[in-house]
Design an enzyme around this catalytic site. Structure first.
Site, short mmCIF file in Angstrom:
data_model
loop_
_atom_site.label_atom_id
_atom_site.label_comp_id
_atom_site.label_asym_id
_atom_site.label_seq_id
_atom_site.Cartn_x
_atom_site.Cartn_y
_atom_site.Cartn_z
N SER A 177 6.10 -1.76 -2.08
CA SER A 177 6.17 -2.67 -3.24
C SER A 177 5.20 -2.22 -4.33
O SER A 177 4.19 -2.88 -4.58
CB SER A 177 5.90 -4.12 -2.82
N GLY A 236 0.84 -1.19 0.00
CA GLY A 236 0.00 0.00 0.00
C GLY A 236 0.87 1.23 0.00
O GLY A 236 2.09 1.16 0.13
N LEU A 237 0.25 2.38 -0.14
CA LEU A 237 0.98 3.64 -0.19
C LEU A 237 1.66 3.95 1.15
O LEU A 237 1.30 3.40 2.19
CB LEU A 237 0.01 4.78 -0.52
N SER A 238 2.63 4.84 1.10
CA SER A 238 3.25 5.33 2.32
C SER A 238 2.16 6.00 3.17
O SER A 238 1.37 6.80 2.67
CB SER A 238 4.34 6.36 1.98
N GLY A 239 2.10 5.65 4.45
CA GLY A 239 1.09 6.22 5.33
C GLY A 239 -0.23 5.47 5.32
O GLY A 239 -1.18 5.88 6.00
N SER A 240 -0.29 4.37 4.57
CA SER A 240 -1.54 3.61 4.48
C SER A 240 -1.84 2.84 5.76
O SER A 240 -2.99 2.51 6.05
CB SER A 240 -1.51 2.65 3.29
N GLY A 241 -0.77 2.52 6.51
CA GLY A 241 -0.95 1.76 7.74
C GLY A 241 -0.39 0.35 7.69
O GLY A 241 -0.66 -0.46 8.57
N LYS A 242 0.42 0.07 6.67
CA LYS A 242 0.98 -1.28 6.48
C LYS A 242 1.71 -1.79 7.72
O LYS A 242 1.41 -2.85 8.24
CB LYS A 242 1.94 -1.31 5.29
N SER A 243 2.71 -1.03 8.15
CA SER A 243 3.54 -1.46 9.27
C SER A 243 2.74 -1.53 10.57
O SER A 243 2.92 -2.46 11.36
CB SER A 243 4.73 -0.51 9.45
#
Length: 206
Positions: A108, A34-41
């Site tokens: 990615s 997902g985009l940066s800031g999407s909440g992945k981590s």
């Protein structure tokens, strides 16, 4: 492409199935994209905590953490992004072979790279998790101030602004973080794993 010669893959006496049986789980890589800031981590961390509390064997590969070591020589050009994901795919494959539920949190951005990793891992052991957060929401969060810098031209090749993000077409799991909390999204992932037999040993896995 591997340019090395005179190398042979050595099979070990302990198999992946043996490790599944010992760990009472079926290994897989949960590939959060997902985009940066999407909440992945954030979501991947919450999922790992829930799995750990269930007694499962896990490891979380985070984009920033990996760039501190293994991939510290790579930048953010399209070519470097491809190599970054290729390396992580190989590491994730090793963790899956070790019988671990592996969580990978990387932007990615390119669909072909994610599909290549899927093709390199045994069928059913690559779970694409699309953290589907609109660009406007990610930009409003901007936890690292990166979008502001990208808009100002201080960061080149920034995904979503000056570099393309190719969203998954058929992810196994799709999380809408603008509608659900981190806890709810994490529960959705764990429920998927439960329903598809990953939290059981091989004799019971679907």
């Amino acid at each position: 492409m591997n340019s090395a010669t005179n190398i042979v893959w050595h099979d070990t006496s302990v198999s992946q199935q043996d490790r599944h049986q010992l760990n009472n789980q079926t290994s897989a890589v949960l590939w959060f994209t997902g985009l940066s800031g999407s909440g992945k981590s954030t979501i991947a961390n919450a999922v790992e905590k829930k799995l750990f509390e269930l007694g499962k064997h896990t490891y979380l590969l985070d984009g920033d953490n990996v760039r501190h070591g293994l991939n510290q020589d790579l930048g953010f050009s399209d070519t470097d992004r491809v190599e970054n994901i290729r390396r992580i795919g190989e590491v994730a494959k090793l963790f899956v072979d070790a019988g671990t539920l592996t969580l990978s949190a990387f932007i990615s951005p390119f669909r072909q790279d994610r599909d290549s990793i899927r093709a390199n891992i045994e069928h059913g052991q690559f779970i694409e998790v699309f953290v589907d957060t609109p660009l406007a929401v990610c930009e409003s969060r901007d936890p690292k101030g990166l979008y502001k810098k990208a808009r100002a031209g201080a960061i080149a090749d920034f995904t979503g602004i000056t570099s393309e993000y190719e969203a998954p077409l058929h992810p196994e799991i799709q999380l809408q973080t603008d509608q659900f909390s981190v806890e709810q999204c994490a529960d959705q992932v764990v429920t998927y794993l439960e329903n598809h037999g990953y939290l059981k040993g091989p004799s019971l896995a679907l």
